[in-house]
Enzyme design. Structure first.
Site, PDB file in Angstrom:
ATOM      1  N   SER A 175       0.808  -1.218   0.000  1.00 19.49           N
ATOM      2  CA  SER A 175       0.000   0.000   0.000  1.00 19.49           C
ATOM      3  C   SER A 175       0.839   1.265   0.000  1.00 19.49           C
ATOM      4  O   SER A 175       0.298   2.367  -0.082  1.00 19.49           O
ATOM      5  CB  SER A 175      -0.924   0.004   1.224  1.00 19.49           C
ATOM      6  N   ASN A 181      -3.472   6.343  -0.587  1.00 17.76           N
ATOM      7  CA  ASN A 181      -2.987   6.380   0.794  1.00 17.76           C
ATOM      8  C   ASN A 181      -2.188   7.635   1.120  1.00 17.76           C
ATOM      9  O   ASN A 181      -2.104   8.030   2.283  1.00 17.76           O
ATOM     10  CB  ASN A 181      -2.166   5.130   1.100  1.00 17.76           C
ATOM     11  N   HIS A 197      -2.190  -2.879  -6.162  1.00 12.60           N
ATOM     12  CA  HIS A 197      -2.734  -2.511  -4.853  1.00 12.60           C
ATOM     13  C   HIS A 197      -4.255  -2.543  -4.869  1.00 12.60           C
ATOM     14  O   HIS A 197      -4.906  -1.655  -5.423  1.00 12.60           O
ATOM     15  CB  HIS A 197      -2.223  -1.119  -4.449  1.00 12.60           C
ATOM     16  N   GLU A 228      -4.750   0.103  -7.844  1.00 15.21           N
ATOM     17  CA  GLU A 228      -3.639   0.954  -8.254  1.00 15.21           C
ATOM     18  C   GLU A 228      -2.554   0.054  -8.849  1.00 15.21           C
ATOM     19  O   GLU A 228      -2.118  -0.899  -8.199  1.00 15.21           O
ATOM     20  CB  GLU A 228      -3.066   1.729  -7.064  1.00 15.21           C
TER      21      GLU A 228
END
Length: 279
Positions: A116, A187, A137, A149
């Site tokens: 992540s 994130n 991800h 992602e």
């Protein structure tokens, strides 16, 4: 296609489930038999909800479950055609794992990581196939969340990226290409938001319930930042904040001491039944 999924936690089990739902064989690997049983239980529970809601038959569920096997031996993955790693968010642990996988797998096998926040290039540096290493991800809960992602390292081959985009499409996910950077897109925005919520709680500005209600009702977020932190895992949030701070050396990414204290106490959120809320 036969996939290997390393890690049987919430993310690993979710990834294994959606692969099996598309008819792929999946071999899940974990260090302990209890972890495999827990991962299979997570998949079974998720599919059972689909049966109860009429989205699939019991026969279809049984067929999906039959495609997922478990092992505690890394060597059992030697015949898989594609690896997705969803283990602990620690770069040295991932590099050690990828080095071992690199030695035992066919040279054309893609090694994807569900990291992540970590550097794909650094993880790939532990292998002799950096062109076959890529970030994929997924988001929690994997069966429901549509985004993936896709992060290329410096050496990731264009054909590998193309295959990962095709896989995401097959799994009915929307893939976005992200340049390698700490925290990627989601994130880098989301976890500092959670960290700021922790700071507001620590300052006594509002209660945990009121902070979350304010963001749900005032910003139209489906979940408040503290409940979201509990869902992600406060240890994961702390790891991401530490990666952001280490990479950028910017004080805005400093993890709040209360977040660190919660992790030290073992209050990690939903997975430990206690975080900023009780479960």
């Amino acid at each position: 296609m036969k996939f290997g999924v390393v890690g049987t936690g919430t993310m690993g089990a979710g990834i294994a489930q959606i692969l099996a739902q598309k008819g792929h064989e999946v071999l899940m690997m974990a260090r302990r038999e209890s972890s495999i049983e827990r991962g299979l239980g997570t998949i079974s529970k998720g599919l059972s909800r689909g049966v109860q809601k009429g989205r699939m038959t019991q026969e279809e569920m049984d067929g999906i479950m039959a495609l997922v096997k478990g092992t505690t031996e890394l060597e059992d993955l030697k015949d898989v055609e594609f690896i997705i790693e969803a283990a602990s968010e620690e770069v040295e642990a991932k590099k050690e794992l990828f080095a071992k996988l690199d030695q035992m797998l066919g040279e054309d096998v893609i090694l994807a990581t569900n990291t992540s926040s970590l550097s794909i290039t650094e993880i790939a540096s532990a292998t002799n196939r950096p062109g076959k290493v890529i970030g994929m991800h997924f988001f929690n809960p994997v069966p429901m969340m549509k985004l993936v992602e896709v992060i290329c390292g410096v050496a990731t081959e264009p054909e590998v990226e193309k295959r990962v985009f095709a896989l995401a499409q097959e799994l009915e996910k929307t893939a976005v290409r992200v340049e390698e950077a700490p925290g990627f897109v989601v994130n880098r925005i989301l976890v500092p938001l959670i960290n700021e919520g922790v700071g507001i709680l620590a300052d006594g500005v509002a209660s945990a319930e009121d902070i979350d209600n304010a963001m749900k009702l005032g910003a139209n977020h489906p979940m408040g930042p503290l409940a979201l932190g509990d869902l992600i895992g406060l240890d994961v949030c702390l790891n991401i904040m530490d990666v952001l701070y280490t990479e950028f050396q910017d004080s805005k990414y400093r993890a709040h001491p209360l977040l660190r204290k919660m992790v030290r106490a073992g209050h990690l959120g939903r997975k430990t039944k206690k975080g900023f809320f009780d479960y």
